[in-house]
Design a protein around this motif. Structure first.
Motif, PDB file in Angstrom:
ATOM      1  N   LEU A 183     -85.932 -21.493-142.313  1.00  0.00           N
ATOM      2  CA  LEU A 183     -86.359 -22.854-142.649  1.00  0.00           C
ATOM      3  C   LEU A 183     -87.717 -23.193-142.034  1.00  0.00           C
ATOM      4  CD1 LEU A 183     -82.993 -24.822-142.448  1.00  0.00           C
ATOM      5  CD2 LEU A 183     -84.190 -23.971-144.479  1.00  0.00           C
ATOM      6  N   LEU A 184     -88.002 -22.665-140.851  1.00  0.00           N
ATOM      7  CA  LEU A 184     -89.323 -22.876-140.254  1.00  0.00           C
ATOM      8  C   LEU A 184     -90.422 -22.280-141.135  1.00  0.00           C
ATOM      9  CD1 LEU A 184     -88.687 -22.198-136.464  1.00  0.00           C
ATOM     10  CD2 LEU A 184     -89.488 -24.338-137.479  1.00  0.00           C
ATOM     11  N   ILE A 185     -90.178 -21.072-141.630  1.00  0.00           N
ATOM     12  CA  ILE A 185     -91.147 -20.432-142.520  1.00  0.00           C
ATOM     13  C   ILE A 185     -91.292 -21.248-143.802  1.00  0.00           C
ATOM     14  CG2 ILE A 185     -91.598 -18.377-143.930  1.00  0.00           C
ATOM     15  CD1 ILE A 185     -90.216 -16.784-141.585  1.00  0.00           C
ATOM     16  N   ALA A 186     -90.166 -21.708-144.349  1.00  0.00           N
ATOM     17  CA  ALA A 186     -90.203 -22.533-145.563  1.00  0.00           C
ATOM     18  C   ALA A 186     -90.959 -23.836-145.316  1.00  0.00           C
ATOM     19  CB  ALA A 186     -88.785 -22.822-146.050  1.00  0.00           C
ATOM     20  N   ALA A 187     -90.811 -24.413-144.121  1.00  0.00           N
ATOM     21  CA  ALA A 187     -91.507 -25.662-143.792  1.00  0.00           C
ATOM     22  C   ALA A 187     -93.018 -25.452-143.746  1.00  0.00           C
ATOM     23  CB  ALA A 187     -91.001 -26.213-142.462  1.00  0.00           C
ATOM     24  N   VAL A 188     -93.452 -24.330-143.199  1.00  0.00           N
ATOM     25  CA  VAL A 188     -94.882 -24.038-143.151  1.00  0.00           C
ATOM     26  C   VAL A 188     -95.418 -23.801-144.563  1.00  0.00           C
ATOM     27  CG1 VAL A 188     -96.606 -22.342-142.379  1.00  0.00           C
ATOM     28  CG2 VAL A 188     -94.897 -23.228-140.779  1.00  0.00           C
ATOM     29  N   VAL A 189     -94.673 -23.057-145.360  1.00  0.00           N
ATOM     30  CA  VAL A 189     -95.086 -22.837-146.747  1.00  0.00           C
ATOM     31  C   VAL A 189     -95.171 -24.175-147.481  1.00  0.00           C
ATOM     32  CG1 VAL A 189     -94.374 -21.814-148.961  1.00  0.00           C
ATOM     33  CG2 VAL A 189     -94.213 -20.463-146.850  1.00  0.00           C
ATOM     34  N   ALA A 190     -94.195 -25.045-147.264  1.00  0.00           N
ATOM     35  CA  ALA A 190     -94.183 -26.353-147.924  1.00  0.00           C
ATOM     36  C   ALA A 190     -95.424 -27.158-147.569  1.00  0.00           C
ATOM     37  CB  ALA A 190     -92.910 -27.124-147.556  1.00  0.00           C
TER      38      ALA A 190
ATOM     39  N   LEU B  13     -91.017 -32.431-148.320  1.00  0.00           N
ATOM     40  CA  LEU B  13     -90.174 -31.250-148.149  1.00  0.00           C
ATOM     41  C   LEU B  13     -90.351 -30.678-146.742  1.00  0.00           C
ATOM     42  CD1 LEU B  13     -88.216 -29.108-149.191  1.00  0.00           C
ATOM     43  CD2 LEU B  13     -90.198 -27.903-150.181  1.00  0.00           C
ATOM     44  N   HIS B  14     -91.602 -30.608-146.284  1.00  0.00           N
ATOM     45  CA  HIS B  14     -91.888 -30.118-144.930  1.00  0.00           C
ATOM     46  C   HIS B  14     -91.133 -30.953-143.894  1.00  0.00           C
ATOM     47  CE1 HIS B  14     -94.177 -28.729-141.448  1.00  0.00           C
ATOM     48  NE2 HIS B  14     -94.376 -30.002-141.138  1.00  0.00           N
ATOM     49  N   GLU B  15     -91.239 -32.265-144.002  1.00  0.00           N
ATOM     50  CA  GLU B  15     -90.541 -33.172-143.078  1.00  0.00           C
ATOM     51  C   GLU B  15     -89.041 -32.904-143.065  1.00  0.00           C
ATOM     52  OE1 GLU B  15     -90.999 -37.465-143.366  1.00  0.00           O
ATOM     53  OE2 GLU B  15     -93.076 -37.142-144.005  1.00  0.00           O
ATOM     54  N   ARG B  16     -88.462 -32.806-144.245  1.00  0.00           N
ATOM     55  CA  ARG B  16     -87.011 -32.587-144.340  1.00  0.00           C
ATOM     56  C   ARG B  16     -86.601 -31.248-143.733  1.00  0.00           C
ATOM     57  NH1 ARG B  16     -86.400 -35.109-150.421  1.00  0.00           N
ATOM     58  NH2 ARG B  16     -86.435 -37.287-149.730  1.00  0.00           N
ATOM     59  N   LEU B  17     -87.384 -30.228-144.001  1.00  0.00           N
ATOM     60  CA  LEU B  17     -87.066 -28.909-143.458  1.00  0.00           C
ATOM     61  C   LEU B  17     -87.166 -28.903-141.931  1.00  0.00           C
ATOM     62  CD1 LEU B  17     -88.846 -26.655-146.101  1.00  0.00           C
ATOM     63  CD2 LEU B  17     -86.372 -26.810-145.691  1.00  0.00           C
ATOM     64  N   ILE B  18     -88.183 -29.559-141.400  1.00  0.00           N
ATOM     65  CA  ILE B  18     -88.325 -29.624-139.940  1.00  0.00           C
ATOM     66  C   ILE B  18     -87.167 -30.407-139.331  1.00  0.00           C
ATOM     67  CG2 ILE B  18     -89.732 -30.587-138.060  1.00  0.00           C
ATOM     68  CD1 ILE B  18     -90.757 -27.874-139.197  1.00  0.00           C
ATOM     69  N   LYS B  19     -86.762 -31.477-139.973  1.00  0.00           N
ATOM     70  CA  LYS B  19     -85.609 -32.242-139.469  1.00  0.00           C
ATOM     71  C   LYS B  19     -84.356 -31.375-139.452  1.00  0.00           C
ATOM     72  CE  LYS B  19     -87.310 -36.805-140.729  1.00  0.00           C
ATOM     73  NZ  LYS B  19     -87.220 -37.930-141.667  1.00  0.00           N
TER      74      LYS B  19
ATOM     75  N   THR C 198     -96.760 -24.479-131.709  1.00  0.00           N
ATOM     76  CA  THR C 198     -95.303 -24.639-131.696  1.00  0.00           C
ATOM     77  C   THR C 198     -94.623 -23.673-132.654  1.00  0.00           C
ATOM     78  OG1 THR C 198     -95.582 -26.979-131.167  1.00  0.00           O
ATOM     79  CG2 THR C 198     -93.420 -26.299-132.013  1.00  0.00           C
ATOM     80  N   PHE C 199     -95.140 -23.566-133.869  1.00  0.00           N
ATOM     81  CA  PHE C 199     -94.485 -22.760-134.901  1.00  0.00           C
ATOM     82  C   PHE C 199     -94.206 -21.324-134.464  1.00  0.00           C
ATOM     83  CE2 PHE C 199     -95.125 -19.684-138.379  1.00  0.00           C
ATOM     84  CZ  PHE C 199     -93.916 -19.871-139.045  1.00  0.00           C
ATOM     85  N   PRO C 200     -95.214 -20.554-134.000  1.00  0.00           N
ATOM     86  CA  PRO C 200     -94.892 -19.159-133.655  1.00  0.00           C
ATOM     87  C   PRO C 200     -93.921 -19.040-132.482  1.00  0.00           C
ATOM     88  CG  PRO C 200     -97.197 -19.654-133.139  1.00  0.00           C
ATOM     89  CD  PRO C 200     -96.646 -20.831-133.878  1.00  0.00           C
ATOM     90  N   ILE C 201     -93.997 -19.976-131.536  1.00  0.00           N
ATOM     91  CA  ILE C 201     -93.071 -19.921-130.397  1.00  0.00           C
ATOM     92  C   ILE C 201     -91.651 -20.205-130.871  1.00  0.00           C
ATOM     93  CG2 ILE C 201     -92.449 -20.906-128.161  1.00  0.00           C
ATOM     94  CD1 ILE C 201     -95.447 -21.606-127.799  1.00  0.00           C
TER      95      ILE C 201
END
Length: 177
Positions: A56-63, A71-77, A152-155
């Motif tokens: 989901l993190l990868i999907a959020a970055v793609v979004a 979509l990004h917001e929802r995935l991060i939540k 934050t993302f890669p960590i």
């Protein structure tokens, strides 16, 4: 001071959580286990949640790269909910079960401990990064959000992926009920 509070409205709460959560988790290993409960089924569930978080993190970055902010917001939540769920299950398991020692030998043993130690250290470090990134987005401070999210993302992704790897490496050594 007031201007600083507007920039980081949840700063004190984030700092408190960033200290309290790791200290509470570390304390788990020094307290007597609560008898009579069997949460031995949780490790594969929370390892799966780590895997879901990674995807989901990868999907959020793609979004967000494709301009799909909602979509990004929802995935991060959902990622944050997954991480919180992981934490609750991890605590439940460890307050009721003895730690499982890694039984592997040879070079794989060193690989396991390198992954485990970096996973643990980064899981502590990522807490304020995630919370500050999220708070900045909530406050509409997207320039500062983006800047911090790039760290934050890669960590967070590393912690999620290595959580799965640690589980897969230690799972043969879990005691069978």
């Amino acid at each position: 001071m007031e201007m600083e509070q507007k920039k980081e409205p949840y700063k004190k709460l984030i700092i408190a959580l960033s200290v309290v959560i790791p200290v509470a988790v570390a304390a788990l290993f020094g307290v007597e286990k609560i008898p009579g409960y069997d949460f031995s089924f949780l490790p594969p569930i929370y390892a799966t949640i780590n895997g879901i978080t990674a995807v989901l993190l990868i999907a959020a970055v793609v979004a967000i790269k494709n301009g799909k902010r909602i979509l990004h917001e929802r995935l991060i939540k959902v990622c944050m909910l997954c991480s919180a769920s992981f934490l609750v299950m991890y605590i439940l398991y460890h307050i009721t079960s003895d730690p499982t020692p890694y039984g592997g030998t040879g070079p794989l043993r060193y690989v396991y401990f390198v992954i485990l130690i970096t996973h643990i250290l980064l899981s502590v470090i990522v807490i304020p990064f995630v919370l500050f990134s999220y708070a900045r987005a909530l406050a509409g401070n997207f320039a500062r959000h983006r800047k911090l999210a790039k760290i934050t993302f890669p960590i967070w992704l590393y912690v999620a992926v290595t959580g799965v790897i640690v589980y897969l490496m230690i799972s043969p050594y879990y005691s069978q009920p």
